[in-house]
Design a protein around this motif. Structure first.
Motif, PDB file in Angstrom:
ATOM      1  N   PRO A   1       0.082  15.785   5.210  1.00  0.00           N
ATOM      2  CA  PRO A   1      -0.042  13.645   5.821  1.00  0.00           C
ATOM      3  C   PRO A   1      -1.425  13.797   6.015  1.00  0.00           C
ATOM      4  CG  PRO A   1       1.905  14.473   6.720  1.00  0.00           C
ATOM      5  CD  PRO A   1       1.454  16.202   6.155  1.00  0.00           C
TER       6      PRO A   1
ATOM      7  N   ILE B   1       1.097   7.830   7.714  1.00  0.00           N
ATOM      8  CA  ILE B   1       2.520   7.149   6.792  1.00  0.00           C
ATOM      9  C   ILE B   1       1.932   5.791   6.855  1.00  0.00           C
ATOM     10  CG2 ILE B   1       4.587   6.755   7.861  1.00  0.00           C
ATOM     11  CD1 ILE B   1       4.186   9.736   8.256  1.00  0.00           C
ATOM     12  N   GLN B   2       2.895   5.199   5.563  1.00  0.00           N
ATOM     13  CA  GLN B   2       2.167   4.077   4.646  1.00  0.00           C
ATOM     14  C   GLN B   2       4.249   3.298   4.375  1.00  0.00           C
ATOM     15  OE1 GLN B   2      -0.376   2.405   3.996  1.00  0.00           O
ATOM     16  NE2 GLN B   2       1.078   0.652   3.875  1.00  0.00           N
ATOM     17  N   GLU B   3       3.351   2.294   4.837  1.00  0.00           N
ATOM     18  CA  GLU B   3       4.970   1.285   4.482  1.00  0.00           C
ATOM     19  C   GLU B   3       4.324   0.713   2.827  1.00  0.00           C
ATOM     20  OE1 GLU B   3       6.309  -2.164   5.921  1.00  0.00           O
ATOM     21  OE2 GLU B   3       7.446  -1.046   7.836  1.00  0.00           O
TER      22      GLU B   3
ATOM     23  N   THR C   1       9.332   3.936   3.951  1.00  0.00           N
ATOM     24  CA  THR C   1       7.805   4.866   5.160  1.00  0.00           C
ATOM     25  C   THR C   1       7.864   5.998   4.149  1.00  0.00           C
ATOM     26  OG1 THR C   1       9.086   5.356   7.247  1.00  0.00           O
ATOM     27  CG2 THR C   1       7.788   3.981   6.966  1.00  0.00           C
ATOM     28  N   ARG C   2       6.315   6.373   3.801  1.00  0.00           N
ATOM     29  CA  ARG C   2       6.240   8.072   2.956  1.00  0.00           C
ATOM     30  C   ARG C   2       5.019   8.293   3.522  1.00  0.00           C
ATOM     31  NH1 ARG C   2      10.734   7.556   2.117  1.00  0.00           N
ATOM     32  NH2 ARG C   2      12.324   7.510   0.151  1.00  0.00           N
ATOM     33  N   PRO C   3       5.284   9.505   3.457  1.00  0.00           N
ATOM     34  CA  PRO C   3       3.582   9.996   4.175  1.00  0.00           C
ATOM     35  C   PRO C   3       2.841  10.443   3.274  1.00  0.00           C
ATOM     36  CG  PRO C   3       5.061  11.961   4.151  1.00  0.00           C
ATOM     37  CD  PRO C   3       6.237  10.780   3.959  1.00  0.00           C
TER      38      PRO C   3
END
Length: 118
Positions: free
Chosen positions: A47, A50-52, A62-64
């Motif tokens: 990663p 991190i993004q929302e 949220t995911r990397p």
């Protein structure tokens, strides 16, 4: 409504020998390519941040985000990708479509070259 799937080759930009070829659902409502956890692990992607995200039902997750090379019909680009969880679906979003100079034809359910402007 029909679904559009494409075969993509995804590789690790740090170790390009690490690559997979898989079927990805073209999702014009998604921004990034989504890689399920098993593909992330196989490629050894790491990663960057991190993004929302907001899902269609209003849920926030949220995911990397990592980076990968994406190859489609001989065109290879560097692209941000979502490093998904185990049950996440393999998707191709609009950022990669546009980077490859493609558009989704909603009537034929096929990808076509886009008319690009500078």
């Amino acid at each position: 409504m029909g679904l559009t799937k494409v075969k993509l080759e995804i590789s690790n930009p740090i170790s390009p020998k690490e690559k997979i070829i898989g079927d990805f659902l073209v999702d014009s409502g998604a921004f990034y390519i989504v890689l399920p956890k098993n593909l992330v692990d196989k490629l050894g992607l790491k990663p960057s941040f991190i993004q929302e995200f907001s899902l269609a039902d209003g849920t926030t997750i949220t995911r990397p985000i990592g980076n990968a090379y994406v190859t489609f019909q001989g065109r290879k680009i560097a692209s941000p990708v979502v490093l998904g969880k185990e049950n996440d679906s393999a998707l191709m979003g609009v950022l990669s479509l546009e980077a490859l100079g493609l558009i989704l034809d909603p009537f034929e359910r096929k990808l076509h070259p886009a008319k690009l402007t500078l």
